[in-house]
Scaffold this active site. Structure first.
Site, mmCIF file in Angstrom:
data_model
loop_
_atom_site.group_PDB
_atom_site.id
_atom_site.type_symbol
_atom_site.label_atom_id
_atom_site.label_comp_id
_atom_site.label_asym_id
_atom_site.label_seq_id
_atom_site.Cartn_x
_atom_site.Cartn_y
_atom_site.Cartn_z
ATOM 1 N N GLY A 75 0.770 -1.251 0.000
ATOM 2 C CA GLY A 75 0.000 0.000 0.000
ATOM 3 C C GLY A 75 0.799 1.298 0.000
ATOM 4 N N ASN A 127 5.118 -1.968 -12.961
ATOM 5 C CA ASN A 127 5.660 -3.319 -12.915
ATOM 6 C C ASN A 127 4.614 -4.305 -13.421
ATOM 7 O OD1 ASN A 127 8.374 -4.087 -10.783
ATOM 8 N ND2 ASN A 127 7.995 -2.068 -11.617
ATOM 9 N N ASN A 130 18.797 -2.433 -16.939
ATOM 10 C CA ASN A 130 19.420 -3.697 -17.329
ATOM 11 C C ASN A 130 18.397 -4.704 -17.852
ATOM 12 O OD1 ASN A 130 21.590 -5.802 -17.263
ATOM 13 N ND2 ASN A 130 20.208 -6.696 -15.741
ATOM 14 N N HIS A 131 17.175 -4.617 -17.311
ATOM 15 C CA HIS A 131 16.222 -5.687 -17.602
ATOM 16 C C HIS A 131 14.794 -5.166 -17.494
ATOM 17 C CE1 HIS A 131 17.192 -5.688 -13.243
ATOM 18 N NE2 HIS A 131 15.875 -5.674 -13.153
ATOM 19 N N ASP A 134 16.947 -9.696 -20.113
ATOM 20 C CA ASP A 134 18.114 -8.812 -20.181
ATOM 21 C C ASP A 134 18.075 -7.953 -21.441
ATOM 22 O OD1 ASP A 134 20.720 -8.462 -18.716
ATOM 23 O OD2 ASP A 134 21.499 -8.827 -20.732
ATOM 24 N N ARG A 162 19.452 6.622 -9.361
ATOM 25 C CA ARG A 162 20.218 5.466 -8.896
ATOM 26 C C ARG A 162 19.990 4.399 -9.963
ATOM 27 N NH1 ARG A 162 19.001 -0.161 -7.711
ATOM 28 N NH2 ARG A 162 20.299 -0.858 -5.986
ATOM 29 N N ASP A 215 20.234 0.739 -11.397
ATOM 30 C CA ASP A 215 20.284 -0.623 -10.886
ATOM 31 C C ASP A 215 21.290 -1.452 -11.690
ATOM 32 O OD1 ASP A 215 18.848 -2.536 -9.130
ATOM 33 O OD2 ASP A 215 18.319 -3.513 -11.018
ATOM 34 N N LYS A 227 26.863 -3.093 -13.324
ATOM 35 C CA LYS A 227 27.926 -3.931 -13.874
ATOM 36 C C LYS A 227 27.387 -4.952 -14.862
ATOM 37 C CE LYS A 227 28.430 -7.285 -10.123
ATOM 38 N NZ LYS A 227 29.307 -7.841 -9.130
ATOM 39 N N GLU A 251 24.535 1.083 -8.994
ATOM 40 C CA GLU A 251 24.680 -0.038 -8.060
ATOM 41 C C GLU A 251 25.625 -1.061 -8.679
ATOM 42 O OE1 GLU A 251 22.436 -3.921 -6.326
ATOM 43 O OE2 GLU A 251 22.281 -3.222 -8.379
ATOM 44 N N ASP A 275 18.602 -4.980 -0.037
ATOM 45 C CA ASP A 275 19.118 -6.261 -0.539
ATOM 46 C C ASP A 275 19.892 -7.040 0.507
ATOM 47 O OD1 ASP A 275 18.066 -5.996 -3.098
ATOM 48 O OD2 ASP A 275 19.761 -4.786 -3.755
HETATM 49 C C1 NOJ Z 1 19.555 -4.717 -7.440
HETATM 50 C C2 NOJ Z 1 18.390 -4.256 -6.654
HETATM 51 O O1 NOJ Z 1 18.795 -3.492 -5.605
HETATM 52 C C3 NOJ Z 1 17.665 -5.500 -6.246
HETATM 53 O O2 NOJ Z 1 16.739 -5.255 -5.248
HETATM 54 C C4 NOJ Z 1 17.058 -6.071 -7.483
HETATM 55 O O3 NOJ Z 1 16.351 -7.241 -7.216
HETATM 56 C C5 NOJ Z 1 18.156 -6.403 -8.485
HETATM 57 N N1 NOJ Z 1 19.109 -5.333 -8.638
HETATM 58 C C6 NOJ Z 1 17.558 -6.665 -9.837
HETATM 59 O O4 NOJ Z 1 16.872 -5.526 -10.270
#
Ligand code: NOJ
Length: 743
Positions: free
Chosen positions: A110, A139, A193-194, A248, A276, A278, A281, A309, A383
């Site tokens: 929520g 999403n 990335n995806h 990907d 930020r 994600d 790399k 990240e 994470d």
């Molecule tokens: C890093 C994110 O911080 C994490 O929570 C996520 O599941 C993966 N990348 C994939 O997006």
């Protein structure tokens, strides 16, 4: 040995009276003025006693969007923060699991954009200067893996729309306006990335404003890499392999490049101050390839703070640590400081090592990173298990937070830390590190500690821009200082629960005087006496004492340059220089050439980057009293366009042979054969004869380039024949396919 008056545990009366008289005498004869260097140019004198109470610190003023070094970032998992709009309209065909009772940890609970907007005053009260919000694009609208929703935001299916569980574009605009009006910037998390998981849920399907572009199982236009999950840390596996079944994206496909950049820039247009990114790399050309073109595109619109990240375990010894540093030095993005996170958790979370682990990590990073003050620090995130799952002691949490907020780098506080939020199911690992925010008390000790240190970060430039020097490190004690010009902050943490540690004859950069604890004795911090030449004759740190002492110098005549940002610009872009003592007017040189001044104040100047050759160079600022030191800046030759190199027909190489590209522009190393300057290494699925590299090159440039193979012993094999030529497209994305010329 100093008496501790705030807790009353150490109270030797005659000594204390003598001390008070002495302090009064010193204070009367040596008034220590503290100036707010960010107070809109008006300097507000305070005493360092007032600083100790923490409440009379200068008003928070907005930071500019390129330089947030003097700030505090607060990470919010949007779904788990606060529900501000309980009656959101979720389309009827959206079957993603929701659970308002908060029992199913994989469902939407929520939290929404309106909820963050509602709590902006709470965050401002804690001194937060930027919020990092987890991804808010739409999403998947059905469950994946049985009953799991994309509540976390990392399973996008439409990067152009806001997820209806979180609100609308209008809600995002309101959040941005409200945040800005409280001096808070908005950093948007974006997964480029995806899309979303393959073979479950939406099977990677990706839409643009509701129009299907591709899905993993129906991908005639090659939007995705159809590869196995990443098998190793090899660059090829990282860039082209699939990350945990997340479909990907093939960023070398011009349609994908345009789709992702359009979505990212839509956030800039809606007022996002930074991003930020994600999983950086895992994208092609991680050492400054495709993402460098993304940085450049964002910065060309407006200066923004960008951070990637680059997940690392193992501190500065991690397998891809050196690539991570290279990425941070060249891509236009800082990286989240995982090595420091590891060290802070090792020291204060699990008591595995002494603070020397933090110290040695910082020392190593100072060698490897061009801008260590730009790297964000954290003690936990969404994470990993929360800090309190490692160690339930609030005292240890205070110690970790104090270290994190005063070492070099920008602190990030994970939502709920200030409320001691924790759930220890499965040792607190994901998803139990994402509970609902339990409340919004402004009276917890952690809220107070964070707000004191956030205010100090704004008031004293030593924390944002200063250097770092250890003063004393033992198994229990971490005593270090930061210095910028004459401004100094000293932090002392004794993490022993039962031992007082006393030291004599320590050297500090603090001027002679008496200093009270900036935290107002929150965790037993006592006063510090500094004698001539910065000598601390004696100091005793009680069990679990934390003390932070500071001196903020008034503006001098000569400019002190603390930051030149963003980390990547090109001629014609805006660059912002921050520091102290710039005065009323002056000049800025970038690469030795005068830059056009856009705006000038005594601590922040904006300029237009002049027409200079690309490459790593320096900026400095001068006024009639003199010039600042030089600050490293990364200038691209022009706007950046991705160009995908494919090189076929190579001889069979060993795993220690690497292929590089050198050429006649800075982005290709200006024809250098030094592998730290040439572009590469290219990546290959095996040691076979095809290699790839998604490069970032200057738009419209005529380039001449050559490939060479670098061998393990440092020797190299140059391609035979003359250099190849290519004209980089002026926009979009380019591609080059060559055959290796030679043996
Ligand atoms: C890093 C994110 O911080 C994490 O929570 C996520 O599941 C993966 N990348 C994939 O997006």
């Amino acid at each position: 040995m100093f008496a501790r008056t705030s807790t009353g545990k150490f109270y030797r009366k005659p000594f204390v009276i003598l001390l008070i008289v002495l302090i009064a005498l010193v204070a009367a004869s040596v008034p220590i003025a503290i100036y707010s260097y960010r107070n809109g140019g008006t300097q507000t004198a305070q005493t360092n006693t007032a600083m100790g109470k923490c409440s009379t610190l200068p008003q928070i003023t907005p930071l500019n969007s390129a330089d947030i070094k003097s700030g505090l970032i607060y990470e919010i998992m949007v779904d788990r923060f606060f529900e501000g709009a309980p009656n959101k309209s979720i389309p009827a065909n959206d079957t993603a699991p929701t659970d308002p009772t908060h029992q199913n940890w994989h469902a939407y609970w929520g939290g929404d954009l309106q909820g963050i907007t509602d709590k902006i005053p709470y965050l401002a009260g804690m001194g937060v200067s930027a919020i990092w919000i987890t991804p808010i694009v739409e999403n998947i609208t059905q469950p994946a893996y049985g009953d799991q929703a994309g509540y976390h935001g990392y399973w996008a299916q439409d990067d152009y729309q806001i997820d209806p569980h979180f609100g609308t574009w209008s809600d995002f605009d309101t959040l941005v306006q409200t945040a800005h009006s409280h001096g808070i910037q908005v950093i948007v998390d974006f997964a480029a990335n995806h899309s979303n998981p393959r073979n479950t849920g939406a099977d990677g399907a990706i839409y643009k404003n509701g129009v299907l572009q591709a899905s993993y199982g129906n991908d005639p236009n090659n939007w995705f890499h159809h590869t196995q999950n990443q098998q190793s840390d090899s660059l090829y596996q990282q860039e082209y392999g699939t990350l945990e079944d997340l479909s990907d994206f093939a960023q070398e496909n011009p349609a994908v490049d345009a789709y992702l950049k359009g979505a990212i820039l839509q956030f800039s247009q809606h007022g996002a101050d930074g991003f930020r990114f994600d999983s950086v790399k895992s994208m092609p050309g991680p050492t400054g390839g495709w993402l460098k073109t993304v940085s450049d595109a964002i910065e060309a619109k407006k200066p923004s703070y960008l951070v990637g990240e680059w997940y690392l375990t193992g501190g500065t010894g991690a397998v891809t640590y050196s690539e991570a540093a290279q990425f941070a030095n060249s891509s236009g993005m800082a990286i989240l400081n995982f090595p420091i996170d590891t060290a802070l958790r090792d020291v204060y979370g699990v008591g595995l090592s002494s603070p020397n682990e933090i110290n040695s990590t910082l020392q190593q990073e100072y060698k490897d990173f061009l801008w260590p003050n730009d790297l964000p620090n954290f003690i936990d995130n969404h994470d990993m298990a929360r800090f309190l799952s490692l160690n339930s002691s609030h005292t240890s949490l205070n110690e970790a937070l104090t270290a994190m907020m005063t070492i070099p780098g920008i602190p990030i506080v994970y939502y709920g830390t200030e409320q001691y939020l924790v759930n220890n199911n499965n040792s607190g690992e994901d998803p139990y590190n994402r509970p609902m925010m339990p409340g919004f008390s402004t009276t917890t000790q952690a809220y107070h500690l964070i707000s004191c240190l956030a205010a100090l970060r704004r008031a004293n430039p030593a924390l944002a821009y200063g250097n770092y020097a250890p003063i004393k490190i033992t198994h229990d004690v971490y005593l270090f200082e930061r210095q910028f010009g004459q401004s100094v902050v000293v932090t002392a943490i004794n993490s022993s629960a039962d031992t007082t540690h006393s030291f004599t004859n320590l050297q500090t950069a603090l001027p002679a005087g008496s200093y009270t604890d900036v935290l107002g004795g929150l965790q037993g911090g006592s006063a510090l006496q500094v004698g001539a030449q910065g000598m601390i004759n004696s100091v005793a740190l009680q069990p679990n004492e934390i003390a932070v002492w500071q001196y903020t110098a008034p503006d001098g005549q000569t400019p002190l340059l603390g930051s030149a940002a963003p980390e990547l610009t090109h001629p014609g872009d805006t660059m912002i220089l921050d520091g102290q003592g710039f005065g009323a007017s002056g000049t800025v040189q970038i690469g030795g050439v005068s830059a056009k001044i856009i705006q000038w104040s005594t601590n922040s100047v904006s300029v237009t980057v002049p027409q200079i050759p690309g490459g790593l160079t320096t900026a400095k600022i001068c006024n009639s009293a003199g010039c600042s030191g030089a600050y490293s800046v990364n200038i691209a030759s022009a706007a950046q366009v991705p160009v995908n190199f494919t090189l076929n027909g190579l001889p069979t190489l060993t795993s220690s042979d690497h292929v590089y590209i050198t050429g006649n522009v800075a982005e290709l190393g200006n024809n250098s054969l030094d592998i730290t300057k040439a572009l590469g290494p290219m990546v290959t699925p095996d040691t076979g004869n095809v290699q790839f590299l998604l490069a970032s090159l200057p738009a419209c440039a005529s380039i001449q380039y050559r490939y060479f193979i670098e061998h393990a012993d440092g020797s190299y094999t140059m391609q035979s024949g003359s250099a190849q030529t290519y004209t980089v497209p002026c926009s979009g994305e380019g591609a080059i396919t060559d055959n290796w010329q030679g043996k």
